[in-house]
Design a protein around this motif. Structure first.
Motif, PDB file in Angstrom:
ATOM      1  N   GLU A 417       0.864  -1.189   0.000  1.00 48.63           N
ATOM      2  CA  GLU A 417       0.000   0.000   0.000  1.00 48.63           C
ATOM      3  C   GLU A 417       0.896   1.233   0.000  1.00 48.63           C
ATOM      4  O   GLU A 417       1.748   1.391   0.876  1.00 48.63           O
ATOM      5  CB  GLU A 417      -0.898   0.013   1.230  1.00 48.63           C
ATOM      6  CG  GLU A 417      -1.912  -1.116   1.237  1.00 48.63           C
ATOM      7  CD  GLU A 417      -2.815  -1.067   2.460  1.00 48.63           C
ATOM      8  OE1 GLU A 417      -2.661  -0.098   3.257  1.00 48.63           O
ATOM      9  OE2 GLU A 417      -3.669  -1.954   2.608  1.00 48.63           O
ATOM     10  N   LEU A 418       0.718   2.082  -0.980  1.00 50.39           N
ATOM     11  CA  LEU A 418       1.515   3.304  -1.102  1.00 50.39           C
ATOM     12  C   LEU A 418       0.885   4.418  -0.265  1.00 50.39           C
ATOM     13  O   LEU A 418      -0.329   4.615  -0.269  1.00 50.39           O
ATOM     14  CB  LEU A 418       1.615   3.734  -2.560  1.00 50.39           C
ATOM     15  CG  LEU A 418       2.239   2.714  -3.530  1.00 50.39           C
ATOM     16  CD1 LEU A 418       2.219   3.255  -4.944  1.00 50.39           C
ATOM     17  CD2 LEU A 418       3.671   2.403  -3.101  1.00 50.39           C
ATOM     18  N   GLY A 419       1.720   5.163   0.430  1.00 58.25           N
ATOM     19  CA  GLY A 419       1.209   6.324   1.157  1.00 58.25           C
ATOM     20  C   GLY A 419       0.876   7.464   0.202  1.00 58.25           C
ATOM     21  O   GLY A 419       1.700   7.836  -0.639  1.00 58.25           O
ATOM     22  N   ILE A 420      -0.338   8.013   0.285  1.00 58.08           N
ATOM     23  CA  ILE A 420      -0.796   9.071  -0.624  1.00 58.08           C
ATOM     24  C   ILE A 420      -1.021  10.349   0.172  1.00 58.08           C
ATOM     25  O   ILE A 420      -1.593  10.326   1.263  1.00 58.08           O
ATOM     26  CB  ILE A 420      -2.087   8.654  -1.349  1.00 58.08           C
ATOM     27  CG1 ILE A 420      -1.835   7.372  -2.153  1.00 58.08           C
ATOM     28  CG2 ILE A 420      -2.593   9.773  -2.245  1.00 58.08           C
ATOM     29  CD1 ILE A 420      -3.079   6.841  -2.821  1.00 58.08           C
ATOM     30  N   GLY A 421      -0.562  11.455  -0.386  1.00 56.50           N
ATOM     31  CA  GLY A 421      -0.782  12.762   0.272  1.00 56.50           C
ATOM     32  C   GLY A 421      -0.035  12.879   1.580  1.00 56.50           C
ATOM     33  O   GLY A 421      -0.517  13.489   2.528  1.00 56.50           O
ATOM     34  N   GLY A 422       1.139  12.340   1.664  1.00 51.70           N
ATOM     35  CA  GLY A 422       1.916  12.457   2.888  1.00 51.70           C
ATOM     36  C   GLY A 422       1.598  11.391   3.919  1.00 51.70           C
ATOM     37  O   GLY A 422       2.176  11.391   4.997  1.00 51.70           O
ATOM     38  N   GLY A 423       0.703  10.443   3.603  1.00 51.10           N
ATOM     39  CA  GLY A 423       0.363   9.384   4.544  1.00 51.10           C
ATOM     40  C   GLY A 423       1.423   8.268   4.568  1.00 51.10           C
ATOM     41  O   GLY A 423       2.340   8.231   3.755  1.00 51.10           O
ATOM     42  N   ARG A 424       1.330   7.330   5.507  1.00 51.28           N
ATOM     43  CA  ARG A 424       2.306   6.241   5.650  1.00 51.28           C
ATOM     44  C   ARG A 424       1.925   5.059   4.772  1.00 51.28           C
ATOM     45  O   ARG A 424       0.758   4.676   4.676  1.00 51.28           O
ATOM     46  CB  ARG A 424       2.354   5.809   7.118  1.00 51.28           C
ATOM     47  CG  ARG A 424       2.791   6.928   8.061  1.00 51.28           C
ATOM     48  CD  ARG A 424       2.736   6.466   9.505  1.00 51.28           C
ATOM     49  NE  ARG A 424       3.678   5.365   9.705  1.00 51.28           N
ATOM     50  CZ  ARG A 424       3.818   4.715  10.862  1.00 51.28           C
ATOM     51  NH1 ARG A 424       3.054   5.058  11.890  1.00 51.28           N
ATOM     52  NH2 ARG A 424       4.698   3.728  10.983  1.00 51.28           N
ATOM     53  N   GLY A 425       2.944   4.456   4.127  1.00 50.65           N
ATOM     54  CA  GLY A 425       2.718   3.264   3.306  1.00 50.65           C
ATOM     55  C   GLY A 425       2.738   1.980   4.140  1.00 50.65           C
ATOM     56  O   GLY A 425       2.971   2.015   5.351  1.00 50.65           O
ATOM     57  N   ARG A 426       2.543   0.826   3.465  1.00 52.45           N
ATOM     58  CA  ARG A 426       2.461  -0.435   4.200  1.00 52.45           C
ATOM     59  C   ARG A 426       2.922  -1.578   3.295  1.00 52.45           C
ATOM     60  O   ARG A 426       2.611  -1.600   2.100  1.00 52.45           O
ATOM     61  CB  ARG A 426       1.027  -0.676   4.642  1.00 52.45           C
ATOM     62  CG  ARG A 426       0.826  -1.925   5.479  1.00 52.45           C
ATOM     63  CD  ARG A 426      -0.621  -2.013   5.916  1.00 52.45           C
ATOM     64  NE  ARG A 426      -0.836  -3.176   6.748  1.00 52.45           N
ATOM     65  CZ  ARG A 426      -2.015  -3.526   7.249  1.00 52.45           C
ATOM     66  NH1 ARG A 426      -3.082  -2.754   7.011  1.00 52.45           N
ATOM     67  NH2 ARG A 426      -2.145  -4.626   7.987  1.00 52.45           N
ATOM     68  N   LEU A 427       3.652  -2.545   3.878  1.00 55.01           N
ATOM     69  CA  LEU A 427       4.127  -3.733   3.162  1.00 55.01           C
ATOM     70  C   LEU A 427       3.802  -4.973   4.003  1.00 55.01           C
ATOM     71  O   LEU A 427       4.141  -5.027   5.186  1.00 55.01           O
ATOM     72  CB  LEU A 427       5.618  -3.675   2.929  1.00 55.01           C
ATOM     73  CG  LEU A 427       6.275  -4.980   2.404  1.00 55.01           C
ATOM     74  CD1 LEU A 427       5.754  -5.290   0.991  1.00 55.01           C
ATOM     75  CD2 LEU A 427       7.785  -4.881   2.398  1.00 55.01           C
ATOM     76  N   GLU A 428       3.106  -5.947   3.371  1.00 58.06           N
ATOM     77  CA  GLU A 428       2.791  -7.208   4.046  1.00 58.06           C
ATOM     78  C   GLU A 428       3.345  -8.370   3.181  1.00 58.06           C
ATOM     79  O   GLU A 428       3.071  -8.417   1.979  1.00 58.06           O
ATOM     80  CB  GLU A 428       1.281  -7.375   4.222  1.00 58.06           C
ATOM     81  CG  GLU A 428       0.674  -6.422   5.242  1.00 58.06           C
ATOM     82  CD  GLU A 428      -0.798  -6.722   5.486  1.00 58.06           C
ATOM     83  OE1 GLU A 428      -1.309  -7.727   4.942  1.00 58.06           O
ATOM     84  OE2 GLU A 428      -1.438  -5.919   6.242  1.00 58.06           O
ATOM     85  N   LEU A 429       4.108  -9.273   3.843  1.00 59.11           N
ATOM     86  CA  LEU A 429       4.711 -10.405   3.133  1.00 59.11           C
ATOM     87  C   LEU A 429       4.415 -11.680   3.950  1.00 59.11           C
ATOM     88  O   LEU A 429       4.746 -11.752   5.126  1.00 59.11           O
ATOM     89  CB  LEU A 429       6.244 -10.237   3.009  1.00 59.11           C
ATOM     90  CG  LEU A 429       7.018 -11.379   2.342  1.00 59.11           C
ATOM     91  CD1 LEU A 429       6.578 -11.562   0.908  1.00 59.11           C
ATOM     92  CD2 LEU A 429       8.523 -11.082   2.394  1.00 59.11           C
ATOM     93  N   GLU A 430       3.774 -12.642   3.292  1.00 57.63           N
ATOM     94  CA  GLU A 430       3.410 -13.899   3.961  1.00 57.63           C
ATOM     95  C   GLU A 430       3.965 -15.052   3.147  1.00 57.63           C
ATOM     96  O   GLU A 430       3.768 -15.129   1.943  1.00 57.63           O
ATOM     97  CB  GLU A 430       1.878 -13.997   4.078  1.00 57.63           C
ATOM     98  CG  GLU A 430       1.458 -15.243   4.855  1.00 57.63           C
ATOM     99  CD  GLU A 430      -0.050 -15.325   5.016  1.00 57.63           C
ATOM    100  OE1 GLU A 430      -0.567 -16.360   5.421  1.00 57.63           O
ATOM    101  OE2 GLU A 430      -0.745 -14.291   4.706  1.00 57.63           O
ATOM    102  N   GLU A 431       4.698 -15.949   3.866  1.00 59.53           N
ATOM    103  CA  GLU A 431       5.329 -17.106   3.174  1.00 59.53           C
ATOM    104  C   GLU A 431       4.715 -18.412   3.674  1.00 59.53           C
ATOM    105  O   GLU A 431       4.125 -18.489   4.742  1.00 59.53           O
ATOM    106  CB  GLU A 431       6.837 -17.126   3.468  1.00 59.53           C
ATOM    107  CG  GLU A 431       7.569 -15.927   2.913  1.00 59.53           C
ATOM    108  CD  GLU A 431       9.053 -15.965   3.194  1.00 59.53           C
ATOM    109  OE1 GLU A 431       9.783 -15.302   2.489  1.00 59.53           O
ATOM    110  OE2 GLU A 431       9.449 -16.682   4.142  1.00 59.53           O
ATOM    111  N   PHE A 432       4.975 -19.468   2.861  1.00 58.24           N
ATOM    112  CA  PHE A 432       4.568 -20.799   3.278  1.00 58.24           C
ATOM    113  C   PHE A 432       5.514 -21.316   4.360  1.00 58.24           C
ATOM    114  O   PHE A 432       6.708 -21.091   4.334  1.00 58.24           O
ATOM    115  CB  PHE A 432       4.576 -21.779   2.078  1.00 58.24           C
ATOM    116  CG  PHE A 432       3.448 -21.495   1.109  1.00 58.24           C
ATOM    117  CD1 PHE A 432       2.153 -21.916   1.428  1.00 58.24           C
ATOM    118  CD2 PHE A 432       3.704 -20.863  -0.062  1.00 58.24           C
ATOM    119  CE1 PHE A 432       1.133 -21.688   0.519  1.00 58.24           C
ATOM    120  CE2 PHE A 432       2.672 -20.630  -0.957  1.00 58.24           C
ATOM    121  CZ  PHE A 432       1.387 -21.029  -0.665  1.00 58.24           C
TER     122      PHE A 432
END
Length: 432
Positions: A417-432
């Motif tokens: 999720e990219l941060g838009i308008g100065g907001g904070r972004g987010r990265l989620e990674l799930e593995e087997f």
């Protein structure tokens, strides 16, 4: 405040009424009368007597009068009720002479026209129009002016009686109301609706002739009323009598029995010690003086080429006063504008201080300029952010480099999720 004198010239006397008017009130200040010699026969002697009477009035009221209003006898004018479509309202100055021309016994170039509105319908317009010989008008103006009483307005006979409406509330009723003015040499009949004249007639019989032949006068009055009812279909609800004949015994009862409507003697406010019963004799003069109180257009023969020059002379006489008033207005405006400007500047300084304190508290930056405060609010004016910018792809690359090549990871879910308008972004990674 204005002081106006109404002057009524009858066969045996000249009556005058002085009225004082202000924005909120009016008052009849004085009644006066100059008695004329009844035995004068020639027109020249009568005119001389009238001139001397006017001169005496001028001496009595010259210091108290701003303007003079008089009237021409209705017996020497032509008066008609004319009907026009309502769209012709702006063109009446040209239409009225055309309508009256065919009924005039003299050349159209020798008369003066004027009119006043009678009634307005949804599609129609009714006016009371008159034509007066220029010679009669010039003679009247010359007579009054030579006596030092140049008239501001000149009304017409019976039509001038509706000037009483602003003085007496009873005459402002819906009506119709009949006013009968018994004069020495003639009788005027005026029918009023809502305070305005809708019909005016000058009858050839007055007090002197009616005493010897009342039947003739009665017939003329009844014919006038019948003419009104034929054109309007309305029955008058009240009659009032004024003038010399109104003080005769049983005069009101005679009119009541003649017209079959309630009839009373019209009395005016008392002034200068005059008995109430005698005020009715001054009704015409009071009506002339009170014309300045009325609203709307009324018949006034002092217009066009006969417009009085007094307005121009008054402006010249009072030019210094008008100039002083103009200077006072300009100075007052400048003082007001300067004071208002100073007030706005003080308010502006107070708002700047308040803005500076608020921006210091929120952004740790004192900003008294609204533009600078706007930049801080939008995050555009706080300088370069010292923290490094890290993107989600940079994190993926870091994670990937940290895993040895001989170890395999299977990714089950990846969400960025990219941060838009100065907001904070987010990265989620799930593995087997």
């Amino acid at each position: 405040m204005a002081r106006v004198i109404g002057i009524d010239i009858d066969a045996h006397s000249i009556k005058a009424v002085l009225l004082r008017s202000s924005l909120r009130s009016h008052e009849l200040l004085a009644y006066d009368e100059i008695v004329l010699d009844k035995d004068l026969v020639s027109d020249e002697l009568k005119r001389k007597a009238i001139y001397e009477g006017l001169r005496e009035l001028q001496q009595r009221f010259s210091s108290e009068t701003d303007s003079v209003v008089c009237a021409i006898s209705g017996g020497i004018v032509s008066m008609r009720t004319l009907n026009f479509p309502k769209v012709a309202l702006r063109h009446l100055d040209g239409l009225v002479p055309n309508e009256l021309e065919a009924e005039l016994p003299f050349d159209i170039e020798e008369v003066v026209f004027d009119y006043q509105s009678v009634a307005k319908g949804d599609e129609s317009l009714q006016v009371l129009a008159t034509a007066v010989p220029k010679s009669a008008l010039e003679d009247t103006i010359e007579l009054f002016s030579s006596a030092g009483l140049s008239p501001r307005e000149i009304a017409i006979g019976a039509a001038s009686l509706d000037g009483l409406a602003p003085l007496l509330a009873d005459l402002r009723a819906p009506g119709p109301i009949v006013l009968v003015d018994f004069r020495n040499a003639e009788t005027d009949v005026c029918i009023i609706q809502n305070g305005h004249c809708v019909l005016a007639r000058t009858l050839s019989h007055g007090v002197r002739s009616s005493q010897s032949s009342p039947e003739t006068l009665a017939m003329q009055i009844k014919q006038t009323l019948a003419s009104y009812r034929a054109s309007n279909g309305l029955l008058p609800v009240q009659a009032y009598i004024v003038g010399e004949g109104s003080t005769l015994p049983n005069a009101s009862r005679w009119v009541s029995e003649l017209l079959h409507i309630p009839t009373d003697t019209l009395l005016l406010p008392v002034a200068s010690g005059l008995e109430a019963e005698q005020t009715t004799r001054y009704a015409r003069a009071a009506a002339l003086a009170a014309r300045i109180l009325g609203r709307g257009k009324r018949i006034n023969l002092r217009s066009g080429e006969f417009r009085p020059e007094r307005a121009t002379s008054v402006l010249r006489e009072r030019a210094g006063l008008l100039a002083a008033c103009a200077v006072a207005i300009v100075v007052s405006f400048v003082v007001f504008a300067y004071g208002h400007l100073q007030l706005l500047e003080n308010q502006n300084e107070a708002l700047k201080i308040e803005l500076s304190q608020l921006s210091k508290k929120v952004f740790d930056d004192e900003a008294s300029d609204p533009k600078r405060a706007r930049e801080l609010l939008e995050g555009r004016g706080q300088g370069k952010n010292p923290l490094p910018e890290i993107r989600a792809f940079d994190i993926m690359e870091f994670v990937s480099n940290a895993v040895p090549p001989n170890i395999a990871h299977d990714t089950r879910q990846l969400r960025i999720e990219l941060g838009i308008g100065g907001g904070r972004g987010r990265l989620e990674l799930e593995e087997f």
